[in-house]
Design a protein around this motif. Sequence first.
Motif, PDB file in Angstrom:
ATOM      1  N   ASP A   1      43.657 -51.660 -61.818  1.00  0.00           N
ATOM      2  CA  ASP A   1      42.699 -52.769 -62.433  1.00  0.00           C
ATOM      3  C   ASP A   1      42.167 -53.328 -60.991  1.00  0.00           C
ATOM      4  OD1 ASP A   1      43.834 -52.157 -64.844  1.00  0.00           O
ATOM      5  OD2 ASP A   1      43.783 -54.251 -65.328  1.00  0.00           O
ATOM      6  N   ALA A   2      42.858 -53.718 -59.973  1.00  0.00           N
ATOM      7  CA  ALA A   2      42.321 -54.276 -58.929  1.00  0.00           C
ATOM      8  C   ALA A   2      41.415 -53.363 -57.974  1.00  0.00           C
ATOM      9  CB  ALA A   2      43.503 -54.975 -58.031  1.00  0.00           C
ATOM     10  N   ASN A   3      41.825 -52.425 -57.903  1.00  0.00           N
ATOM     11  CA  ASN A   3      41.035 -51.079 -57.225  1.00  0.00           C
ATOM     12  C   ASN A   3      40.033 -50.742 -57.951  1.00  0.00           C
ATOM     13  OD1 ASN A   3      42.817 -51.234 -54.601  1.00  0.00           O
ATOM     14  ND2 ASN A   3      44.048 -49.857 -55.702  1.00  0.00           N
ATOM     15  N   LEU A   4      39.918 -50.645 -59.239  1.00  0.00           N
ATOM     16  CA  LEU A   4      38.645 -50.211 -60.107  1.00  0.00           C
ATOM     17  C   LEU A   4      37.791 -51.580 -60.074  1.00  0.00           C
ATOM     18  CD1 LEU A   4      40.186 -48.380 -62.972  1.00  0.00           C
ATOM     19  CD2 LEU A   4      38.665 -47.629 -61.399  1.00  0.00           C
ATOM     20  N   THR A   5      38.088 -52.573 -59.900  1.00  0.00           N
ATOM     21  CA  THR A   5      37.257 -53.688 -60.146  1.00  0.00           C
ATOM     22  C   THR A   5      36.510 -53.803 -58.721  1.00  0.00           C
ATOM     23  OG1 THR A   5      38.636 -54.988 -61.587  1.00  0.00           O
ATOM     24  CG2 THR A   5      37.409 -56.424 -60.426  1.00  0.00           C
ATOM     25  N   GLU A   6      37.337 -53.745 -57.588  1.00  0.00           N
ATOM     26  CA  GLU A   6      36.613 -53.695 -56.485  1.00  0.00           C
ATOM     27  C   GLU A   6      35.615 -52.641 -56.274  1.00  0.00           C
ATOM     28  OE1 GLU A   6      38.019 -53.861 -51.522  1.00  0.00           O
ATOM     29  OE2 GLU A   6      39.533 -53.700 -52.928  1.00  0.00           O
ATOM     30  N   TYR A   7      35.996 -51.567 -56.371  1.00  0.00           N
ATOM     31  CA  TYR A   7      35.288 -50.306 -56.494  1.00  0.00           C
ATOM     32  C   TYR A   7      33.882 -50.271 -57.185  1.00  0.00           C
ATOM     33  CZ  TYR A   7      33.587 -45.365 -56.094  1.00  0.00           C
ATOM     34  OH  TYR A   7      32.811 -44.402 -56.136  1.00  0.00           O
ATOM     35  N   LEU A   8      34.130 -50.853 -58.497  1.00  0.00           N
ATOM     36  CA  LEU A   8      33.000 -50.714 -59.626  1.00  0.00           C
ATOM     37  C   LEU A   8      31.994 -51.919 -59.126  1.00  0.00           C
ATOM     38  CD1 LEU A   8      34.749 -49.991 -62.805  1.00  0.00           C
ATOM     39  CD2 LEU A   8      33.224 -48.507 -61.243  1.00  0.00           C
ATOM     40  N   ARG A   9      32.419 -53.024 -58.294  1.00  0.00           N
ATOM     41  CA  ARG A   9      31.572 -54.145 -57.956  1.00  0.00           C
ATOM     42  C   ARG A   9      30.739 -53.596 -56.980  1.00  0.00           C
ATOM     43  NH1 ARG A   9      32.409 -59.117 -59.202  1.00  0.00           N
ATOM     44  NH2 ARG A   9      34.864 -58.961 -59.165  1.00  0.00           N
ATOM     45  N   ASP A  10      31.283 -52.614 -56.090  1.00  0.00           N
ATOM     46  CA  ASP A  10      30.491 -52.325 -54.761  1.00  0.00           C
ATOM     47  C   ASP A  10      30.989 -51.122 -54.435  1.00  0.00           C
ATOM     48  OD1 ASP A  10      28.710 -51.986 -52.459  1.00  0.00           O
ATOM     49  OD2 ASP A  10      29.364 -54.101 -51.791  1.00  0.00           O
ATOM     50  N   PRO A  11      30.760 -49.974 -54.880  1.00  0.00           N
ATOM     51  CA  PRO A  11      31.266 -48.583 -54.474  1.00  0.00           C
ATOM     52  C   PRO A  11      31.289 -48.258 -52.961  1.00  0.00           C
ATOM     53  CG  PRO A  11      29.828 -48.512 -56.669  1.00  0.00           C
ATOM     54  CD  PRO A  11      29.745 -49.835 -56.105  1.00  0.00           C
ATOM     55  N   LYS A  12      30.214 -48.805 -52.298  1.00  0.00           N
ATOM     56  CA  LYS A  12      29.739 -48.309 -51.122  1.00  0.00           C
ATOM     57  C   LYS A  12      30.680 -49.271 -50.129  1.00  0.00           C
ATOM     58  CE  LYS A  12      26.800 -45.037 -51.198  1.00  0.00           C
ATOM     59  NZ  LYS A  12      27.315 -43.638 -51.321  1.00  0.00           N
ATOM     60  N   ALA A  13      31.221 -50.309 -50.534  1.00  0.00           N
ATOM     61  CA  ALA A  13      32.194 -51.123 -49.757  1.00  0.00           C
ATOM     62  C   ALA A  13      33.505 -50.675 -49.598  1.00  0.00           C
ATOM     63  CB  ALA A  13      32.154 -52.491 -50.250  1.00  0.00           C
ATOM     64  N   VAL A  14      33.787 -49.892 -50.709  1.00  0.00           N
ATOM     65  CA  VAL A  14      35.250 -49.284 -50.751  1.00  0.00           C
ATOM     66  C   VAL A  14      35.285 -47.530 -50.321  1.00  0.00           C
ATOM     67  CG1 VAL A  14      37.108 -48.729 -52.478  1.00  0.00           C
ATOM     68  CG2 VAL A  14      35.846 -50.770 -52.782  1.00  0.00           C
ATOM     69  N   ILE A  15      34.241 -47.083 -50.622  1.00  0.00           N
ATOM     70  CA  ILE A  15      34.139 -45.704 -50.349  1.00  0.00           C
ATOM     71  C   ILE A  15      32.826 -45.510 -49.740  1.00  0.00           C
ATOM     72  CG2 ILE A  15      34.152 -43.292 -50.684  1.00  0.00           C
ATOM     73  CD1 ILE A  15      36.753 -44.623 -51.355  1.00  0.00           C
TER      74      ILE A  15
END
Length: 132
Positions: free
Chosen positions: A89-103
């Motif tokens: 949940d936490a990682n999906l939230t972070e990624y879906l909020r700003d994909p380029k910030a995570v990957i």
Amino acid sequence: MKITTVVGATLLATGALAAVPALAEGDPVAGKKVFSKCMACHDATAGKDKVGPTLVGVVGRTAGTLESYKSKYSANMKEAGEKGLVWDDANLTEYLRDPKAVIPKGKMAFPGLKDDEDLANVIAYLKADPKP
């Protein structure tokens, strides 16, 4: 009278707080509507890859490891998985909020979902074994 007001305010605050976890868990029905923004590139019902990998079973999956899509992941996504990124949940939230910030060098061009409720709802949808 003052005690009643304090008790009433406490009950009201308690009731409001009780509603917060339900919102944090998300609504899969509302999440299906949010997922419509993702459907051009991702499937969440049939297990078929499109431009992006299927999202059936994504919750709990290690990033960059879906066998049917493995040759298409960016090196950056595979590296994130090798370093232990799991789609919870936490990682999906972070990624879906700003994909380029995570990957940062990932292939996903989507700018992200900015609304917390949309994020919670789409994750609830992905966790709910979506059907067409």
